[in-house]
Design a protein around this motif. Structure first.
Motif, mmCIF file in Angstrom:
data_model
loop_
_atom_site.group_PDB
_atom_site.id
_atom_site.type_symbol
_atom_site.label_atom_id
_atom_site.label_comp_id
_atom_site.label_asym_id
_atom_site.label_seq_id
_atom_site.Cartn_x
_atom_site.Cartn_y
_atom_site.Cartn_z
ATOM 1 N N UNK A 36 19.215 43.262 11.183
ATOM 2 C CA UNK A 36 18.190 44.076 10.737
ATOM 3 C C UNK A 36 16.490 44.353 12.141
ATOM 4 N N UNK A 37 16.603 43.812 12.786
ATOM 5 C CA UNK A 37 15.816 43.884 14.143
ATOM 6 C C UNK A 37 15.650 45.198 14.056
ATOM 7 N N UNK A 38 17.542 45.933 14.305
ATOM 8 C CA UNK A 38 18.023 47.676 14.882
ATOM 9 C C UNK A 38 17.640 48.323 13.778
ATOM 10 N N UNK A 39 17.140 48.028 12.742
ATOM 11 C CA UNK A 39 17.059 49.030 11.809
ATOM 12 C C UNK A 39 15.450 48.991 11.338
ATOM 13 N N UNK A 47 12.499 40.204 6.361
ATOM 14 C CA UNK A 47 13.234 39.662 6.177
ATOM 15 C C UNK A 47 12.946 38.777 6.545
ATOM 16 N N UNK A 48 12.198 38.549 7.720
ATOM 17 C CA UNK A 48 11.444 37.459 8.372
ATOM 18 C C UNK A 48 10.841 36.467 7.817
ATOM 19 N N UNK A 49 10.003 37.346 6.462
ATOM 20 C CA UNK A 49 8.759 36.644 6.151
ATOM 21 C C UNK A 49 9.662 35.764 4.556
ATOM 22 N N UNK A 50 11.014 36.362 4.045
ATOM 23 C CA UNK A 50 11.425 35.271 3.405
ATOM 24 C C UNK A 50 11.839 34.245 4.352
ATOM 25 N N UNK A 51 13.107 34.918 5.343
ATOM 26 C CA UNK A 51 13.540 33.525 5.730
ATOM 27 C C UNK A 51 12.145 32.489 6.452
#
Length: 270
Positions: A36-39, A47-51
């Motif tokens: 996802x970092x490249x999108x 996504x990072x917040x959920x993780x």
């Protein structure tokens, strides 16, 4: 390529949704974050917040999140996260410190000491050294932390420079042992001479090491005299050390000092 990435992300999301108790759950989540970092930055940040709600102490993920916040121009949020990483004792603490300095974020000397103490607790000694080298130790406590970091990094000559004149018992122990490991025996003997009457438990093993070094140099009489002095200063150790003294006088062989100096003598097999 875009279609393949989207399919991969969809597959990973299904794993995350359906296999939460599976060992592959976290691996799938981390892979999703990596892709996802490249999108789209907003989606990736979500996504990072959920993780991070599930794995709040994942310092690598926290660090990656700071990159996304920078891209989105969220200055206050990223500064807060850099500060969190700085005090976390994680492998990213010094990187966070560098970013805060670039942004002219004000950190007090007490802040730096707090971070250094946390890094010491986490045994991140390389980072402790880099951090305290930047700010230059101003007191005994900071010099002790820097000296301990150097000691654990086996930078013994730096220990000697940093802890010279310390009043800390542990600091004196590391200073003395560093003199030996830096092959500064004459300086070590002078240092030990000054500790003769300081009856502290930290110094007992240094005195015994002195006797061991003297014994290896062939000065058995002097080694025995040191052992006798230790019997007088540490009566609670009398029986244990008397046995060692007797072995020194009778055979020239004494118990090794573990982790201090290697004994290269080899006894012949009978």
């Amino acid at each position: 390529k875009s279609g393949f990435v989207d399919e991969s992300k969809d597959s990973l999301r299904k794993i995350i949704s359906n296999y939460k108790i599976s060992p592959v759950y976290r691996k799938a989540y981390r892979k999703l974050l990596e892709i996802g970092k490249g999108g789209d930055v907003t989606t990736a940040l979500s996504d990072y917040d959920y993780y991070l709600k599930e794995f709040p102490h994942d310092s690598a993920a926290l660090w990656d999140k700071t990159d996304l916040l920078v891209k989105m121009g969220k200055r206050d949020e990223v500064s807060a996260l850099w500060r969190e990483l700085f005090f976390s004792g994680s492998p990213y603490a010094f990187k966070a410190y560098e970013e805060l300095r670039k942004k002219n974020y004000r950190l007090s000397y007490d802040d730096v000491m707090r971070a250094a103490q946390r890094l010491t607790e986490k045994e991140q000694f390389g980072q402790v050294a880099r951090l305290l080298e930047v700010v230059s130790p101003q007191d005994e406590d900071s010099k002790y932390l820097l000296g301990k970091a150097y000691f654990r990094l086996r930078r013994y000559r730096d220990v000697i420079k940093t802890l010279a004149g310390t009043s800390s018992g542990d600091g004196k122990y590391m200073f003395g042992l560093s003199l030996v490991r830096a092959n500064e025996k004459d300086a070590f003997y002078r240092f030990i001479g000054g500790l003769q009457r300081e009856r502290q438990k930290e110094f007992f093993s240094l005195h015994i090491l002195t006797a061991e070094l003297k014994r290896r140099e062939g000065n058995v009489t002097e080694a025995g005299a040191i052992y006798q002095t230790m019997l007088d200063l540490y009566p609670e150790k009398t029986e244990e050390k008397r046995e060692e003294q007797n072995r020194t006088e009778q055979t020239g062989l004494s118990r090794k000092s573990p982790g201090l100096v290697p004994d290269r003598r080899r006894t012949k097999k009978k």
